[in-house]
Design an enzyme around this catalytic site. Structure first.
Site, short mmCIF file in Angstrom:
data_model
loop_
_atom_site.label_atom_id
_atom_site.label_comp_id
_atom_site.label_asym_id
_atom_site.label_seq_id
_atom_site.Cartn_x
_atom_site.Cartn_y
_atom_site.Cartn_z
N CYS A 177 -44.27 11.65 -25.43
CA CYS A 177 -45.40 12.55 -25.19
C CYS A 177 -46.66 11.96 -25.83
O CYS A 177 -47.75 12.03 -25.27
CB CYS A 177 -45.13 13.93 -25.78
SG CYS A 177 -43.69 14.78 -25.13
N HIS A 181 -50.78 11.56 -25.18
CA HIS A 181 -51.46 12.70 -25.78
C HIS A 181 -51.67 12.61 -27.29
O HIS A 181 -51.63 13.62 -27.98
CB HIS A 181 -50.68 13.98 -25.46
CG HIS A 181 -50.63 14.31 -24.00
ND1 HIS A 181 -51.75 14.74 -23.31
CD2 HIS A 181 -49.62 14.26 -23.09
CE1 HIS A 181 -51.41 14.95 -22.05
NE2 HIS A 181 -50.13 14.66 -21.89
N ARG A 225 -44.73 22.73 -16.62
CA ARG A 225 -45.62 21.64 -17.01
C ARG A 225 -44.88 20.61 -17.86
O ARG A 225 -45.05 19.41 -17.68
CB ARG A 225 -46.81 22.20 -17.80
CG ARG A 225 -47.84 21.12 -18.17
CD ARG A 225 -48.54 20.63 -16.92
NE ARG A 225 -49.25 19.39 -17.13
CZ ARG A 225 -48.77 18.18 -16.90
NH1 ARG A 225 -47.51 18.03 -16.48
NH2 ARG A 225 -49.50 17.11 -17.08
N CYS A 229 -43.92 16.51 -17.37
CA CYS A 229 -44.12 15.44 -18.36
C CYS A 229 -42.84 14.63 -18.54
O CYS A 229 -42.87 13.40 -18.61
CB CYS A 229 -44.55 16.02 -19.70
SG CYS A 229 -46.26 16.59 -19.74
#
Length: 268
Positions: A177, A181, A225, A229
Site C-alpha cells: 500500500c 500512498h 476500494r 488496491c
C-alpha cells in the site's frame, strides 16, 4: 556545442513544464466536473434505499435493523460511523461498519452468514443491499469529525496490524500500500495518490468513502476500494469483511482522525 546543450536543456525544461501544466489543468477540470455533479450526487438514492432497508422487517425473525447497536447504543445511527472501527463488548472483537451490519442482520433478523454476505457489491444491474445500508449509515455522520479510538488493547492491535499490512510488500510486482500512498505528489495517469502518512491527505481520502463512482454507476464502500488496491498489487482478493480489511480500515481511519466526514462522496 555549449549553445546546443543549453538549447536541449531549455527544451527539456519547457516540455516538463508543459506536461506539468497539462496535468494540473486536467486535474482542475476533473475537480470542476466533480463539483458540478456534487449537488446531484446519485449516492442519495442509495442512502434512501438504505434507510428503507434499515427500517424494513426482514429475515426469519421478521425484524428491522432499528435495534442494531453500531457502538452508540441500540438503534443510534447518528455519528456512529466516525467512531468506527471499534471494539464491541458483545462480540469481543474490533469491527468495522460492514462487519457490524453483518452481525446485526444475523442476530436481529435471523439470517445466515452466507445470506448476510451475499452480493456485497452491486454488479450487472443487480443492486447490493449492503452498499445501500452503508450509504445510509455513513450519511448520518456527514459533517462530523472522525474520532476513532485505539484505547482498547484490541483496537490498538488492529491499528498496528493494519499498519503492518500497509507496509507489507508482496505479489508479482513486490508492491505494498505504501508504494503508492506514502509520498507526496504521486499519481497514476490523472489519478492523484494521497499520502496516507500525511494527516491532511489521510483525512481528505478517508472521509470521502463510500462514494458514488461515475465510471461504475454504483456506490462503492471502503471494502470495495481496498479490494481494488489488493487487485492492483496483484494480491489475492481478501475475504469479504475479514479481519485483514478491518485492520487496514482501522489504520486508515485513525490516520484520518479529526477530519470532517463528507461521504458518501462522488468519484470518477
Amino acid at each position: 556545442m555549449t549553445s546546443n546543450r543549453f538549447g536541449l536543456t531549455a527544451a527539456a525544461l519547457l516540455c516538463a513544464a508543459g506536461a506539468a501544466l497539462a496535468q494540473s489543468s486536467a486535474t482542475d477540470e476533473i475537480a470542476k466536473y466533480r463539483q458540478m455533479l456534487a449537488d446531484g450526487n446519485p449516492a442519495e438514492l442509495w442512502e434512501m434505499r438504505g434507510e428503507e432497508l434499515w427500517k424494513t422487517r426482514a429475515g426469519p425473525a421478521k425484524a428491522s435493523l432499528e435495534r442494531c447497536d453500531l457502538g452508540k447504543g441500540a438503534g443510534v445511527v447518528k455519528g456512529a460511523y466516525v467512531e468506527l472501527p471499534r471494539f464491541f463488548n458483545d462480540t469481543g472483537t474490533v469491527m468495522d461498519l460492514e462487519q457490524r451490519l453483518i452481525h446485526c442482520r444475523m442476530t436481529l433478523q435471523g439470517i445466515s452468514r452466507e445470506e448476510a454476505v451475499r452480493q456485497p457489491f452491486g454488479a450487472a444491474g443487480k443492486q447490493s443491499n449492503i452498499e445501500a445500508l452503508v450509504a445510509y449509515v455513513t450519511s448520518e455522520s456527514r459533517g462530523m469529525k472522525m474520532a476513532v479510538s485505539t484505547a482498547h488493547p484490541l483496537e490498538k492491535r488492529a491499528y498496528e496490524a493494519g499498519k503492518q499490512m500497509f507496509y507489507y510488500r508482496g505479489g508479482s510486482h513486490d508492491f505494498a500500500c505504501a508504494t503508492c500512498h506514502s509520498s507526496d505528489g504521486q499519481r497514476i495517469r490523472l489519478q492523484e495518490l494521497p499520502n496516507i502518512l500525511n494527516k491532511a491527505n489521510a483525512q481528505a481520502a478517508y472521509t470521502t468513502w463510500p462514494a458514488y463512482r461515475v465510471s461504475q454507476g454504483e456506490v462503492r464502500t471502503m471494502q470495495h476500494r481496498l479490494n481494488d488496491c489488493f487487485r492492483q498489487q496483484r494480491f489475492p482478493e481478501p475475504v469479504y469483511a475479514s479481519e485483514v480489511i478491518t485492520a487496514i480500515t482501522m489504520f486508515l481511519a485513525k490516520n484520518a482522525d479529526g477530519g470532517v466526514y463528507a461521504g458518501p462522496a462522488l468519484k470518477r
